[in-house]
Design a protein around this motif. Sequence first.
Motif, mmCIF file in Angstrom:
data_model
loop_
_atom_site.group_PDB
_atom_site.id
_atom_site.type_symbol
_atom_site.label_atom_id
_atom_site.label_comp_id
_atom_site.label_asym_id
_atom_site.label_seq_id
_atom_site.Cartn_x
_atom_site.Cartn_y
_atom_site.Cartn_z
ATOM 1 N N ASN A 188 0.872 -1.129 0.035
ATOM 2 C CA ASN A 188 0.123 -0.138 -0.108
ATOM 3 C C ASN A 188 0.990 1.286 -0.107
ATOM 4 O OD1 ASN A 188 -2.559 1.360 0.168
ATOM 5 N ND2 ASN A 188 -1.969 1.877 2.045
ATOM 6 N N VAL A 189 0.501 2.400 -0.655
ATOM 7 C CA VAL A 189 0.882 3.647 -0.557
ATOM 8 C C VAL A 189 -0.068 4.788 -0.456
ATOM 9 C CG1 VAL A 189 2.522 5.194 -1.856
ATOM 10 C CG2 VAL A 189 2.849 2.862 -2.048
ATOM 11 N N THR A 190 -0.008 5.489 0.491
ATOM 12 C CA THR A 190 -1.250 6.592 0.718
ATOM 13 C C THR A 190 -0.719 7.902 -0.020
ATOM 14 O OG1 THR A 190 0.202 7.706 2.538
ATOM 15 C CG2 THR A 190 -1.363 5.830 3.133
ATOM 16 N N CYS A 191 -1.959 8.382 -0.558
ATOM 17 C CA CYS A 191 -1.923 9.705 -1.427
ATOM 18 C C CYS A 191 -1.902 10.797 -0.315
ATOM 19 C CB CYS A 191 -3.173 9.796 -2.355
ATOM 20 S SG CYS A 191 -3.008 8.671 -3.514
ATOM 21 N N ASP A 192 -0.714 11.028 0.345
ATOM 22 C CA ASP A 192 -0.397 12.052 1.499
ATOM 23 C C ASP A 192 0.917 12.570 1.232
ATOM 24 O OD1 ASP A 192 -2.641 11.212 2.897
ATOM 25 O OD2 ASP A 192 -1.903 9.703 3.843
ATOM 26 N N THR A 214 9.726 0.569 -7.874
ATOM 27 C CA THR A 214 9.560 -0.150 -9.225
ATOM 28 C C THR A 214 8.279 -0.713 -9.298
ATOM 29 O OG1 THR A 214 10.941 -2.218 -8.756
ATOM 30 C CG2 THR A 214 12.055 -0.207 -9.778
ATOM 31 N N GLU A 215 7.792 -0.702 -10.366
ATOM 32 C CA GLU A 215 6.590 -1.810 -10.997
ATOM 33 C C GLU A 215 5.214 -1.266 -9.993
ATOM 34 O OE1 GLU A 215 7.372 -5.616 -10.721
ATOM 35 O OE2 GLU A 215 9.530 -5.453 -11.271
ATOM 36 N N LEU A 216 5.251 -0.276 -9.355
ATOM 37 C CA LEU A 216 4.142 0.275 -8.649
ATOM 38 C C LEU A 216 2.828 0.476 -9.776
ATOM 39 C CD1 LEU A 216 5.308 3.088 -6.216
ATOM 40 C CD2 LEU A 216 4.390 0.733 -5.635
ATOM 41 N N GLU A 217 1.648 0.155 -9.487
ATOM 42 C CA GLU A 217 0.470 0.435 -10.141
ATOM 43 C C GLU A 217 -0.478 1.231 -9.384
ATOM 44 O OE1 GLU A 217 -1.556 -2.662 -12.021
ATOM 45 O OE2 GLU A 217 0.207 -3.851 -12.840
ATOM 46 N N GLY A 218 -0.406 2.482 -10.000
ATOM 47 C CA GLY A 218 -0.841 3.644 -9.021
ATOM 48 C C GLY A 218 0.250 4.158 -8.288
ATOM 49 N N CYS A 219 0.148 5.567 -8.013
ATOM 50 C CA CYS A 219 1.333 6.231 -7.253
ATOM 51 C C CYS A 219 2.499 6.214 -8.316
ATOM 52 C CB CYS A 219 1.365 5.837 -5.948
ATOM 53 S SG CYS A 219 0.363 6.221 -4.644
ATOM 54 N N GLU A 220 2.142 6.148 -9.544
ATOM 55 C CA GLU A 220 3.473 5.914 -10.430
ATOM 56 C C GLU A 220 4.410 7.029 -10.496
ATOM 57 O OE1 GLU A 220 0.421 5.643 -11.472
ATOM 58 O OE2 GLU A 220 0.255 3.462 -12.592
ATOM 59 N N THR A 245 -0.024 13.532 -3.017
ATOM 60 C CA THR A 245 -1.721 13.925 -2.884
ATOM 61 C C THR A 245 -2.196 14.285 -4.329
ATOM 62 O OG1 THR A 245 -0.751 16.101 -2.747
ATOM 63 C CG2 THR A 245 -1.295 15.137 -0.674
ATOM 64 N N GLN A 246 -1.307 14.448 -5.471
ATOM 65 C CA GLN A 246 -1.790 14.612 -6.771
ATOM 66 C C GLN A 246 -1.810 13.290 -7.514
ATOM 67 O OE1 GLN A 246 -3.845 17.498 -7.174
ATOM 68 N NE2 GLN A 246 -3.293 17.942 -5.190
ATOM 69 N N ALA A 247 -1.413 12.326 -7.004
ATOM 70 C CA ALA A 247 -0.994 11.082 -7.641
ATOM 71 C C ALA A 247 -2.418 10.164 -7.889
ATOM 72 C CB ALA A 247 0.141 10.282 -7.188
ATOM 73 N N THR A 248 -2.140 9.289 -8.850
ATOM 74 C CA THR A 248 -3.300 8.336 -8.863
ATOM 75 C C THR A 248 -3.266 7.319 -7.828
ATOM 76 O OG1 THR A 248 -1.747 6.917 -10.360
ATOM 77 C CG2 THR A 248 -3.520 8.398 -11.228
ATOM 78 N N PRO A 249 -4.316 7.024 -7.039
ATOM 79 C CA PRO A 249 -4.139 6.253 -5.937
ATOM 80 C C PRO A 249 -3.712 4.839 -6.433
ATOM 81 C CG PRO A 249 -6.361 7.004 -6.297
ATOM 82 C CD PRO A 249 -5.641 7.430 -7.473
#
Length: 417
Positions: A169-173, A197-203, A228-232
């Motif tokens: 998990n990665v939060t949009c914070d 690497t290889e994150l889907e969302g928060c690229e 905060t402005q990244a895709t979830p």
Amino acid sequence: MTKLVKMRVLLCGLKGLGAEVAKNLALAGPASLTLYDPEVVVEADLGANFFLTKADVGKPRALACEPKVAELNEYVTVSTHTGELVDAFVHNFDVVVMTDASRADMERVDNYCRARHKIGVDNQPRLSPIGFIAASVSGLSGCVFVDFGDEFQVRDKNGEPTFSGIVTNVTCDNPAVVTVHEDKRHTLETGDFVTFTELEGCEVLNDGVPRRIKVIDAYSFSVDADTTQATPYVRQGIVNQVKMPHATKFQSFRDAQRNPFADPALRIEADLAKFGRAAQLHVAYQALWTFRAEHDDRLPEVNDEKEADEVVRIAEKYVTDNKAYPKDTALVVDELDKEFIAKFAMQAGAELSPLCAIFGGIVAQEVVKYTGKYQPLRQPLYIDFLEALPDERPSDRVAKDARYAHQVSLFGQAFQE
């Protein structure tokens, strides 16, 4: 390893401690090891220096030790310097180690080692400072001081394998909080750097830029990034630890005499059962070195109460003088342990091989750290084992130049036998 095999080391002082350092360095494998000790061998040296035999008595210590040190590693060039220890000679080395030296000599050599990068020779490009290490063994106590300059680069602070884990998990914070898979705790520490690497969302984090982290718990940490402005975050991703070089600043030997623990967070208490002992030992060594400077470069006689009292008076003056300095610019000792200082002084003139072995290993390890791998000591390290002394001073004596005179003076002839 590449830096180590190119390293040129100068070792000054070949008593028991110097012998241990020489042995450890020769086995470690620098390019060259130059020995310096013009003092002649006496029989008492044989008690702690295992390179020496009775046949060496009367010879210069360094010359007597050289052939036996050289036998340890044929790939290390071992030599002896018989001239004066002048700056032009010190200039040729990467690391200088001084054992059981006077305070004046340690301060003079350290000042040059720190300044070398500002001097240059024959219009050559600027050189890096020379690593400086000083160490002393005084009976059942010892100290080590390390100075690698103002901007020493540490490439790998602990030598541990880097962490690699699966992101869950990665939060949009701001900052973003990262959680890793529960099957594998992370081994990161606050201040470490990671890439993703290889994150889907928060690229936005997949850019390969190392980012500093702050540990939250065993499975999560915050990262210096605004998401905060990244895709979830959607799924998967790999986090990899990256070891980043960082600059480490050292005090000079001169400055450390007055204020050894300029950063209280870096004070090393080797034994928490004796908390505060580092400050008492620092004062004790200042008094011991002052006594040595005032008495023709000799240490107090072992078990001499009169000379021990003189060391205590010097220590009291040091503590009093420090209180006149501005706050946080000098070591302040609220209560000087006079009984401890006297006990220290009465055994400081002895040299015991177990202590030489301990500190010889520490010093050689610090030399290896000049390669940039592992975090060096910052900066003075003090250790004592005075509790090992017998409750009553031994009454039996042997000649001062006898092989085991130092051990007998502290523990008695019966113990030695």
